[in-house]
Write an enzyme that holds these catalytic residues in place. Structure first.
Site, PDB file in Angstrom:
ATOM      1  N   MET A   1      44.322  45.555  55.327  1.00  0.00           N
ATOM      2  CA  MET A   1      42.984  44.933  55.238  1.00  0.00           C
ATOM      3  C   MET A   1      42.749  43.959  56.389  1.00  0.00           C
ATOM      4  O   MET A   1      42.194  42.879  56.203  1.00  0.00           O
ATOM      5  CB  MET A   1      42.823  44.225  53.883  1.00  0.00           C
TER       6      MET A   1
ATOM      7  N   LYS B   1      35.306  49.160  44.776  1.00  0.00           N
ATOM      8  CA  LYS B   1      34.247  48.701  45.663  1.00  0.00           C
ATOM      9  C   LYS B   1      34.263  49.552  46.920  1.00  0.00           C
ATOM     10  O   LYS B   1      35.300  50.014  47.379  1.00  0.00           O
ATOM     11  CB  LYS B   1      34.424  47.226  46.030  1.00  0.00           C
TER      12      LYS B   1
ATOM     13  N   ASP C   1      40.072  52.834  41.115  1.00  0.00           N
ATOM     14  CA  ASP C   1      39.555  52.145  42.304  1.00  0.00           C
ATOM     15  C   ASP C   1      39.039  53.120  43.358  1.00  0.00           C
ATOM     16  O   ASP C   1      39.265  54.337  43.280  1.00  0.00           O
ATOM     17  CB  ASP C   1      40.649  51.273  42.921  1.00  0.00           C
TER      18      ASP C   1
END
Length: 258
Positions: free
Chosen positions: A170, A57, A36
């Protein structure tokens, strides 16, 4: 069962030294490593003989959709490969490691997990912020700032009513919304820390209160990936700095007297 295997490995919070020995051994035995964006590429040196595939991402840009990652795991496992899925932090804390293991198991692939050091507790700790402390916090919440529907979790409002330390991952895009929930509970003066890129050389730290942290974040240009810590335990960081400074001052004074 197919001859291949999936091992989901937690890479830790960012510092290369904070992966576990068991995680290193899994990488050394890997044929394929799917990693990742929050994983330091230096860890791939432990898997020097494996194929490395970036599936993370960055800034909303997906190299692989989750369905494609699942299919890639199955495809390589069916070829007899040991597939290591390397994920930041701990793969079972707001990662999709559990989902990937289920998908592989349903297709007859042997699965295993190597826990990682979660950023939710290790990143605050790296800045001398404990998530619990006698007399300050008896418990802590770890909450995602953004649900799969891209909304703020309802648990944040519940956590704001408690005396617990609240750790939000997040959540920077919803910082104002989060702070408003704490303001509604009369917690304007509650200490807040934001730690960006925790445990890495690019780490940035912002300290304030529920009332001031939005301004601090803009002033210091704090953004994801970052962890938000809300609670009295944030003060421990400054307490340690003050104690160390006091002892350094005393030491200098003693030396001057000698």
């Amino acid at each position: 069962m197919h001859s291949g295997k999936l091992t989901v490995v937690g890479a830790g919070p960012g510092d290369l030294d904070l992966i576990t020995l068991k995680g290193i051994k899994a990488l050394q035995s890997a044929d394929v490593v799917l990693f990742d964006a929050l994983v330091d590429s230096g860890l791939l040196e432990y898997a020097s003989k494996a194929e490395h595939i970036f599936v993370g991402k960055r800034k909303g840009c997906y190299h692989y959709q989750q369905e494609q990652i699942n299919d890639l795991i199955i495809e390589r496992a069916f070829q007899g490969s040991h597939v290591v899925r390397l994920k930041g932090g701990d793969p079972f804390v707001f990662g999709r490691g559990a989902e990937e293991m289920e998908y592989a198991a349903k297709h007859g692939v042997e699965v295993a997990v190597v826990p990682g050091i979660s950023s939710s507790v290790s990143v605050p700790a790296s800045q001398n912020i404990p998530v619990t402390k006698r007399g300050a916090a008896e418990s802590f919440w770890v909450i995602t700032g953004t649900t799969k529907e891209h909304k703020l979790s309802n648990d944040v409002a519940l956590a704001a009513k408690s005396n617990a330390t609240v750790v939000i991952l997040m959540g920077m895009s919803k910082l104002g919304e989060i702070m408003n929930l704490f303001k509604k509970e009369g917690k304007q003066d509650t200490p807040v820390a934001i730690i960006q890129n925790g445990t890495t050389e690019n780490e940035k730290v912002g300290i304030g209160t529920v009332a001031s942290i939005e301004h601090k974040a803009k002033e210091q240009q704090l953004a994801n990936p970052a962890i938000i810590i809300i609670g009295e335990v944030v003060n421990h960081r400054q307490n340690i700095l003050d104690i160390q400074k006091e002892y350094q001052t005393r030491g200098k004074e003693l030396l001057e007297k000698v």
